[in-house]
Scaffold this motif. Sequence first.
Motif, PDB file in Angstrom:
ATOM      1  N   PHE A 123      10.702   7.076  23.430  1.00 52.41           N
ATOM      2  CA  PHE A 123       9.922   6.223  22.529  1.00 52.41           C
ATOM      3  C   PHE A 123      10.581   6.120  21.156  1.00 52.41           C
ATOM      4  CE2 PHE A 123       6.609   5.908  19.258  1.00 52.41           C
ATOM      5  CZ  PHE A 123       6.039   4.703  19.609  1.00 52.41           C
ATOM      6  N   PHE A 124      10.959   7.255  20.583  1.00 47.83           N
ATOM      7  CA  PHE A 124      11.578   7.243  19.259  1.00 47.83           C
ATOM      8  C   PHE A 124      12.884   6.455  19.291  1.00 47.83           C
ATOM      9  CE2 PHE A 124       9.220  11.396  18.373  1.00 47.83           C
ATOM     10  CZ  PHE A 124       8.240  10.738  17.649  1.00 47.83           C
ATOM     11  N   ASN A 125      13.627   6.578  20.393  1.00 44.46           N
ATOM     12  CA  ASN A 125      14.857   5.804  20.536  1.00 44.46           C
ATOM     13  C   ASN A 125      14.568   4.317  20.507  1.00 44.46           C
ATOM     14  OD1 ASN A 125      16.983   7.502  20.576  1.00 44.46           O
ATOM     15  ND2 ASN A 125      16.864   7.940  22.768  1.00 44.46           N
ATOM     16  N   ILE A 126      13.553   3.906  21.270  1.00 44.31           N
ATOM     17  CA  ILE A 126      13.272   2.481  21.413  1.00 44.31           C
ATOM     18  C   ILE A 126      12.781   1.865  20.105  1.00 44.31           C
ATOM     19  CG2 ILE A 126      11.544   0.939  22.421  1.00 44.31           C
ATOM     20  CD1 ILE A 126      12.177   2.005  25.061  1.00 44.31           C
ATOM     21  N   VAL A 127      11.894   2.578  19.398  1.00 46.80           N
ATOM     22  CA  VAL A 127      11.401   2.005  18.147  1.00 46.80           C
ATOM     23  C   VAL A 127      12.360   2.278  16.992  1.00 46.80           C
ATOM     24  CG1 VAL A 127       8.988   2.165  18.848  1.00 46.80           C
ATOM     25  CG2 VAL A 127      10.014   4.018  17.527  1.00 46.80           C
ATOM     26  N   GLY A 128      13.441   3.015  17.275  1.00 47.44           N
ATOM     27  CA  GLY A 128      14.467   3.214  16.261  1.00 47.44           C
ATOM     28  C   GLY A 128      14.102   4.201  15.176  1.00 47.44           C
ATOM     29  N   MET A 129      13.313   5.210  15.522  1.00 46.37           N
ATOM     30  CA  MET A 129      13.019   6.237  14.526  1.00 46.37           C
ATOM     31  C   MET A 129      14.065   7.333  14.586  1.00 46.37           C
ATOM     32  SD  MET A 129       8.908   6.695  14.656  1.00 46.37           S
ATOM     33  CE  MET A 129       8.645   7.846  13.323  1.00 46.37           C
ATOM     34  N   ALA A 188       1.874   5.482  24.565  1.00 49.91           N
ATOM     35  CA  ALA A 188       2.986   4.529  24.516  1.00 49.91           C
ATOM     36  C   ALA A 188       4.287   5.154  25.040  1.00 49.91           C
ATOM     37  CB  ALA A 188       3.166   3.971  23.109  1.00 49.91           C
ATOM     38  N   PRO A 189       4.630   6.388  24.599  1.00 47.83           N
ATOM     39  CA  PRO A 189       5.839   7.002  25.180  1.00 47.83           C
ATOM     40  C   PRO A 189       5.758   7.163  26.694  1.00 47.83           C
ATOM     41  CG  PRO A 189       5.194   8.166  23.209  1.00 47.83           C
ATOM     42  CD  PRO A 189       4.116   7.179  23.472  1.00 47.83           C
ATOM     43  N   THR A 221       9.771  13.596  12.980  1.00 52.14           N
ATOM     44  CA  THR A 221       9.411  13.217  14.344  1.00 52.14           C
ATOM     45  C   THR A 221       8.868  14.429  15.104  1.00 52.14           C
ATOM     46  OG1 THR A 221      11.745  13.473  14.882  1.00 52.14           O
ATOM     47  CG2 THR A 221      10.917  11.225  14.646  1.00 52.14           C
ATOM     48  N   VAL A 257      -0.356   5.741  20.161  1.00 54.46           N
ATOM     49  CA  VAL A 257       1.010   5.398  19.777  1.00 54.46           C
ATOM     50  C   VAL A 257       2.008   6.490  20.156  1.00 54.46           C
ATOM     51  CG1 VAL A 257       2.539   4.865  17.840  1.00 54.46           C
ATOM     52  CG2 VAL A 257       0.231   3.921  17.910  1.00 54.46           C
ATOM     53  N   VAL A 264       6.480   3.873  28.228  1.00 57.91           N
ATOM     54  CA  VAL A 264       7.922   3.603  28.219  1.00 57.91           C
ATOM     55  C   VAL A 264       8.590   4.315  29.395  1.00 57.91           C
ATOM     56  CG1 VAL A 264      10.076   4.033  26.978  1.00 57.91           C
ATOM     57  CG2 VAL A 264       8.054   3.235  25.733  1.00 57.91           C
TER      58      VAL A 264
END
Lengths: 336, 276
Positions: B139-145, A45-46, B151, A41, A49
Motif C-alpha cells: 500500500f505504501f509503495n502504491i500511494v508513494g509514501m 485498503a492495503p 509509516t 485506509v 491491494v
Amino acid sequence: MGRDTKRSASGIDAALVRRLRRNQYTGAVVNLAPSAFWLGVFFLAPLAVMFLFSFGQRGAFGEVLLAPENLGLQQYREFFIPDDRSLIGGLWVTIAWAIEAIVPFELSLTSGQATPYVRLLFKSIGYGVVATVVSLVVGYPMAYYLGHLAPERYQNLLVVLVILPFWASFLVRIYAIQLLLSANSVLMNALAVLPGIGADVSLMNSRFAVLLGLVYIWIPFMILPVYASIEEIDFTYREAAMDLGADRLEAFVHVVFPLSKPGVMAGSVLVFIPSAGAYVIPELLGGTDSQMIGNLIADQFGSAGNWPLGAAASFVLMGVMLLSIAAYQRGGGELA
Amino acid sequence: MSGVLGRIRSGLFKRGTGILLGQTALVYLFLYIPIVVLVTLSFNDSRYAIVWQGFTTEWYAALLSGETVARVDPNAAWAALSNSVEIAAASVIISTVFGTMLAFALDRYEFPGKRLFTGVVFMPIIIPSIVMGISLLLFFNIVGMQLSIRTAVIGHVAFGISFVAVVVAARLQNFDRTLEEAAMDLGANELETFRYVTLPVIKPGVLAGALLAFAMSFDDYVVTFFIIGQENTLPIYFFGMVRQGISPGVNVIAALIVVSTMVLVGIAQWFQGPTW
C-alpha cells in the motif's frame, strides 16, 4: 444591525447543535469516524491491494502485471492444482493425498502428490493443531489447579506468573529457547545422561524446536481463558453429580469439563491461529524441513520474487483462519 | 481387572490435588527456565556464550561503557531502543484515543452494518502479522509514501486501535449507565459526563488497553520490519543479532530487555490486579 445578525447566526448554530445532539447517529458517527478512517485506509485498503495482486501475474523481471488481460485465478491454480493435471484431476489428487496423509493406515488412492504449496499449508495446519493439543493437554490441568484448587491468597500471584512471560519480549524468549536447544547447552548436558544422546547434539533447526517454540510462546493463551472459565464454575454441580452416584472421573467428564468448554474453545482458537500463521518461530528455530506457510509468503515477497503467488498464499492462509473462527462460532463461541 | 484399574483410578484422583500441583509447578518451570538460563548466561565468563565458565560482569561493563562486544554495538542498540520507544509512545496515544471512542460507539449505538464493522475491528488482531506487514508495504509503495518511522507508527496504530477497543469494550459492558443519566439529569453535558463520570470508572480498562497496545507495538518485529524502511527498532536490531548466532553481547541485551519488561509489567500488574 451587526449585533442582530450575529445573534441570529449563533441562534441557528445552537439550533443545529441541538438537532445534531438529538440525532441518534451523531454520537455513533463522531466516535466511529477516526477508527473507521484509520482501519479503512491503513488496514482494509492495503488488504484490498494485496487481494488484487493475488489475481495478477509475475512479469519477466519480477514485476507485477495487473492489466485486465493478466488478471485471473492463475496464482490460486498454481497453489492448488499440480502442474500436469486438469482442474478436477488436480483437486482429486489433492484430496486423495490429504486423505492418505490423515488416515493412520496405509492407503493408496493416488500416485500423484499435492503441490508443494498445499503440502506446506497442510504442514502448517498440522503444526497449529499439534501446538493446540499439546497446549491444551499441558495447560488444562494447570488452569484447573489455578481456577479451583489453588489457595485463594496466592491465586492472583500465580495468574500473574502466567501472564508475565506473555508480556516479556517475544524474540528474546525465542532466543532463550535457542540457548537451551543448541549443542552443549545446559539442557543438552542434562539430557546426555540418557543413553544414546551426546551433549554435543543440537535440537535446533528441527520440527521439534519449532513445535516447542510454538507451545512455549502461546501456551499462556490456552491457560488464561481455561482458567477464567473454570474459576466461574459452580462446583456444587459437581457435588450434586457425585451425590447422584457419579464417580470423580464421570463427574469431571460430564459436568466440569463441559462447563469449562467456552474457555477451552477460546484457548484453542487463540493458540491455533497464531501457530498456523507463524513466521518468526520457524525462521529462527526451524531448519529447511520445518518451514511454514508464513515463510513461503515472506519468500515470495523476498528472494523468490513472485508477489502475486505470495499474495494468493496470504489469502489462502487467512481463509483457513476464517474457517477455524467460523467453526469456533458454530460451536457457540463468542468473539471476546 | 477393572477393580484394580478402578482402585488405581480412585487412588490417582485422591492424590489429585498433589498431582495437579506438581504438574502446575512443571509448567512454571517450563515457562521460566529458559528465561533464567538466559539471564544466567549473560554473566557467563566465556566468549563462546553457551558453556558455563564462571561468573563475570565484564560484558555488561563493556556494553555500558559503549564498547562493541562480539558485533553487538551498544550505540546501535540505544538508537534502536529510542526508535522503539518513540514509535510505541506515538502509536499508543493515537490508538488509545481512537480505540476508546470506537469501543464506546460499539457499546452504545446500533447502526446498520454493525456486525460486519465489529468483524473488521477484530481482524487486525487475528490476521497473521506477516500478511498485515506485507500488505501495508504494498500500500505504501502504491500511494508513494516514503517508508520511515512515521509509516511504522501508522501501521502500529492500525492494530493498536483494535487491541484498545476490545479491552475497553469489555469494561464498558459492566458499566452502569444510570450513573451517566444521573449526571445528565443534574445538568452535565456529554463531555462533562464523560470527563467526570464515565472516564474515572472505565480508566482501568483504558489503561490496560494502552498497556497492551504499548507492549504490542514495542515488541512487534514482523509488521515493523516491512514498513520502516532503513530504520531500526529494538526487535529488528535484536533479530539481526540473533540471526548471526549466540554471543555474549546478545545475551546481555536479551537479559536486559527481558528483565526490564518483566519488572515493569510486574509492577503494573501489582497495582492493577491480573490484567491480560
